[in-house]
Design an enzyme around this catalytic site. Sequence first.
Site, PDB file in Angstrom:
ATOM      1  N   LYS A  79     -15.215   7.481  -3.128  1.00 12.71           N
ATOM      2  CA  LYS A  79     -16.428   7.745  -2.326  1.00 12.71           C
ATOM      3  C   LYS A  79     -17.062   9.054  -2.757  1.00 12.71           C
ATOM      4  O   LYS A  79     -18.291   9.184  -2.821  1.00 12.71           O
ATOM      5  CB  LYS A  79     -16.072   7.779  -0.836  1.00 12.71           C
ATOM      6  N   HIS A 127       0.807  -1.227   0.000  1.00 13.44           N
ATOM      7  CA  HIS A 127       0.000   0.000   0.000  1.00 13.44           C
ATOM      8  C   HIS A 127       0.834   1.268   0.000  1.00 13.44           C
ATOM      9  O   HIS A 127       0.281   2.350   0.190  1.00 13.44           O
ATOM     10  CB  HIS A 127      -0.932   0.039   1.207  1.00 13.44           C
ATOM     11  N   LYS A 178       0.258  14.398   0.645  1.00 12.24           N
ATOM     12  CA  LYS A 178      -1.117  14.634   0.182  1.00 12.24           C
ATOM     13  C   LYS A 178      -1.365  16.118  -0.106  1.00 12.24           C
ATOM     14  O   LYS A 178      -2.365  16.494  -0.684  1.00 12.24           O
ATOM     15  CB  LYS A 178      -2.122  14.135   1.223  1.00 12.24           C
ATOM     16  N   THR A 212      -8.970   6.193  -1.706  1.00  9.13           N
ATOM     17  CA  THR A 212     -10.297   5.598  -1.838  1.00  9.13           C
ATOM     18  C   THR A 212     -11.371   6.655  -1.550  1.00  9.13           C
ATOM     19  O   THR A 212     -12.512   6.511  -1.979  1.00  9.13           O
ATOM     20  CB  THR A 212     -10.479   4.406  -0.874  1.00  9.13           C
ATOM     21  N   LYS A 240      -8.968  13.572   4.448  1.00  9.84           N
ATOM     22  CA  LYS A 240      -8.059  12.412   4.425  1.00  9.84           C
ATOM     23  C   LYS A 240      -7.043  12.614   5.538  1.00  9.84           C
ATOM     24  O   LYS A 240      -7.033  13.671   6.166  1.00  9.84           O
ATOM     25  CB  LYS A 240      -7.351  12.318   3.080  1.00  9.84           C
ATOM     26  N   ARG A 241      -6.186  11.635   5.793  1.00  9.23           N
ATOM     27  CA  ARG A 241      -5.126  11.840   6.780  1.00  9.23           C
ATOM     28  C   ARG A 241      -4.263  13.024   6.381  1.00  9.23           C
ATOM     29  O   ARG A 241      -4.137  13.334   5.200  1.00  9.23           O
ATOM     30  CB  ARG A 241      -4.250  10.577   6.879  1.00  9.23           C
TER      31      ARG A 241
HETATM   32  C1  26Q Z   1       3.348   0.751  10.396  1.00 11.65           C
HETATM   33  C2  26Q Z   1       4.263   0.482  11.404  1.00 11.65           C
HETATM   34  C3  26Q Z   1       3.996   0.818  12.713  1.00 11.65           C
HETATM   35  C4  26Q Z   1       2.795   1.394  13.031  1.00 11.65           C
HETATM   36  C5  26Q Z   1       1.878   1.661  12.033  1.00 11.65           C
HETATM   37  C6  26Q Z   1       2.150   1.346  10.724  1.00 11.65           C
HETATM   38  C7  26Q Z   1       1.169   1.658   9.661  1.00 11.65           C
HETATM   39  C8  26Q Z   1      -0.196   1.657   9.908  1.00 11.65           C
HETATM   40  C9  26Q Z   1      -1.099   1.988   8.908  1.00 11.65           C
HETATM   41  C10 26Q Z   1       1.602   1.943   8.390  1.00 11.65           C
HETATM   42  C11 26Q Z   1       0.681   2.254   7.393  1.00 11.65           C
HETATM   43  C12 26Q Z   1      -0.678   2.277   7.637  1.00 11.65           C
HETATM   44  C13 26Q Z   1      -1.686   2.622   6.639  1.00 11.65           C
HETATM   45  C14 26Q Z   1      -1.437   2.899   5.380  1.00 11.65           C
HETATM   46  C15 26Q Z   1      -2.504   3.292   4.462  1.00 11.65           C
HETATM   47  O1  26Q Z   1      -3.622   3.540   4.869  1.00 11.65           O
HETATM   48  N1  26Q Z   1      -2.212   3.361   3.175  1.00 11.65           N
HETATM   49  C16 26Q Z   1      -3.233   3.743   2.203  1.00 11.65           C
HETATM   50  O2  26Q Z   1      -3.869   2.559   1.771  1.00 11.65           O
HETATM   51  C17 26Q Z   1      -4.998   2.855   0.968  1.00 11.65           C
HETATM   52  C18 26Q Z   1      -5.691   1.546   0.639  1.00 11.65           C
HETATM   53  O3  26Q Z   1      -4.951   0.833  -0.282  1.00 11.65           O
HETATM   54  C19 26Q Z   1      -4.593   3.613  -0.275  1.00 11.65           C
HETATM   55  O4  26Q Z   1      -5.746   3.986  -0.960  1.00 11.65           O
HETATM   56  C20 26Q Z   1      -3.768   4.847   0.088  1.00 11.65           C
HETATM   57  O5  26Q Z   1      -3.269   5.451  -1.080  1.00 11.65           O
HETATM   58  C21 26Q Z   1      -2.644   4.471   1.012  1.00 11.65           C
HETATM   59  O6  26Q Z   1      -1.956   5.628   1.447  1.00 11.65           O
END
Ligand code: 26Q
Length: 809
Positions: A658, A358, A552, A654, A546-547
């Site tokens: 939406k 991702h 972004k 995503t 979004k985040r």
């Molecule tokens: C990693 C290590 C330690 C703690 C947390 C994490 C962690 C947690 C969540 C790393 C990444 C995430 C989330 C990533 C994320 O949401 N990525 C998004 O995924 C979506 C679904 O595929 C995409 O649409 C987005 O582009 C992408 O940024």
Amino acid sequence: MNKNVAGLYTKEELMEQIEGILARYYGLSPNEASKEHIFKAVVMAIRDILRQKRTAFSKKAVYAKKVYYLCMEFLVGASLRNNIYNLGIDGVMSEVLKEYGYSLSEMYELDPDPGLGNGGLGRLAACFMDSLASQEYPAMGYSICYEYGLFKQKIVDGWQTEMPDIWLPNGEVWLVPRTDDTANVKFDGQLEEKWENGWLKIYHYNAQTVLAVPYDMMISGKDSEAVSVLRLWRAKNSGCMDMNLFSQGEYAKAMEETANIEAISKVLYPSDDNHEGKSLRLRQQYFMVSAGLQDIIKKHLKEYNTLENLHEKVAIHINDTHPALSVPELMRLLMDEYSLSWDKAWFIVTNSIAYTNHTVMSEALETWNEDLLQRRLPRIYSIIKEINERFCHKVWEQYPGNWNMSEKMAVISQHQVRMANLSIIGGHSINGVAKIHSEILKKNVFKEFYEMNPRKFTNVTNGIAHRRWLCQANPCLSALICECIGDGFVKNPSELIKFKEFENDIGILKLLDEIKKKNKQAFSEYADKIQDVIIDPDTVFNMQVKRLHEYKRQLLNALRIIAIYQRLLACPDLDIQPQTFIFAAKAAPNYYMAKRVINLIWCLGKEIERNPKIGQKLKVVFIENYSVSLAEMIMPASDISQQISLAGKEASGTGNMKMMINGAVTLGTMDGANAEIYEKVGQDNIFIFGMSDNEVDTLWKQGYSPILYYQQSEVLRGVLDSLNKGFYGTSFSDIYNYLLQGGTVPDPYMCLADFGDYCRVHEIADGVYKDRARWNKISLNNIANAGYFAADRSIKEYADNIWNIKPIK
Ligand code: 26Q
């Protein structure tokens, strides 16, 4: 009540069920019960229906290949409305509630929105559970039952503060404890290897054993017999306190141990960008992986009594690398617990596991310190070392003398264990989440792996649960579409394209306009209620939700707002389309720059508000605490959907889908799924600006000099200089420096390089918006083309091309 088919429950049956629960659990009659009691009884009745359906479905699915989806996050959102809608019992449930003096919406207000995820990745997993059930695939999700979800955000004097998300007291009603399936997970300790009867036996001494207790959340499908189960694990001390410590009078230490163990499922890590390599996070990952895989094996053995055919009957999906320890853990279970040989185990593992990536951002790629891994998970570490050695040997054979290939693809390098490499090597498939993203994985990030094994690489473009994001969140639009093309799109989203036939129907376009207006009004009222902000529904709703991340580029949006503000300051009577810029975004708590951008947006909003004349034409609002429930209000009310990441950085996005399905028009870069939205709707129905991903690479390589843009554009100069003086009494000279100089390099996301084109295209969009008929036609085209971006389509691709599973008919 014992029915298989949704929607066949009568009012009397439901009342009998609910009243039985009230009597049994609370000793109350409906007259005596509070609203909260009724809510809980309704949830429990639905839970019972789902459980019966799941049992019946599992019987049908016996001997069928199943998919297990492992993910550290599932951002499920509120469940009641979704389940009632999917079961088709809205009408009858509403009548039942009327008898008790309540409405469905009063019940929905009590339903919590568990924040068991950070954002896109966790929400995607939740959308997938819905589609799996609706299309009758046998599926189960595994994750952690965090006691605290993602923090609740409050903006205090313009600064983000975090508060705990305590979701369980209310949310617990959705969970069914399944203590029978409790698993043991082992940490720490030492290994001893012994040869016994020609077998190498591994003994794990002095390990700390943690109990993993499962809690099931059931997710119904729409008009389907299937129910997906999301199994959430909670960590418990294994019961016996350390009596040695206790007897020595070390009570506090004995307690500490329990706290330490239960910390594993205490809280979700709130950072989605920066891998920090914390021991607790590693323990969380292994905890989920080990409990999940033990559960899969247990279920499989019950059906087949052998593990030899595991890969034929089970697909294990790891959502990003967070569950990548699945590779060595499944090896461990097969070899150490079930006595399979390395080769046999490796064959089964690599034919069961598939991985979705991702992110392309290097700082987010997970690596673990070798020593930490060895200490916490000694056996897992020894297996990873062996995997690495065997793999490096293979690379060396295939590319003799090529150090570069070995170095790039090794699992262990410079005392770091690289989880992405482990996932690619240990699985049969790796996919990105949008075409452009999957190409970048092949071209850059995992180039060497692609060269060695191109057939492992594939793409599955993301999709959303259109029933939640369109049918439930926007019932008026959904009803209009039904009138025009029938309700086939509910189960078959590709039928949405039929709506295109109405693109020149003035009557329908007018209705579309009215629905949007109504949704904007509803959102304005909601914003007033939750945050005391007044938004004029007659303005354009220009949204970026979004985040908060540098890539972004919420900052780019803010810079342009400053430019408009300055224009209005210079000539307050300027005739412009009145607009409201709506932001919602959580920043990781330790992400200073992200918090500063929130601060800037907030101060800008406040300062503009102080000037009533300008305030009539331009408004900036920051809505606190972005969450699934808030998004369900925002998406239907959006006119312009801003998706403005630097090209090549957003894997998919995503939120863009939406908004599109709710009739918003995308204004964005050629990044992630935007590029596919462009492909579907065509250039007349989208506003694209900025550099392509290749242009981005070229510019960065040749040296990005923001000062050139500053010198060339008077507007930009005005905007940047104003940051020094600041807004609402706060200077943003740090952001000025970040954009122009930075610490070592200036703004790596090159906001200034895209600024000019961004403004140009936005101006075109504003012009088109004035032509209401044309805008509504564009909006309709977006809705009509959104079917492709439904999770049903994504799931079918995963099922056909990666998991090789079939619906149970
Ligand atoms: C990693 C290590 C330690 C703690 C947390 C994490 C962690 C947690 C969540 C790393 C990444 C995430 C989330 C990533 C994320 O949401 N990525 C998004 O995924 C979506 C679904 O595929 C995409 O649409 C987005 O582009 C992408 O940024």
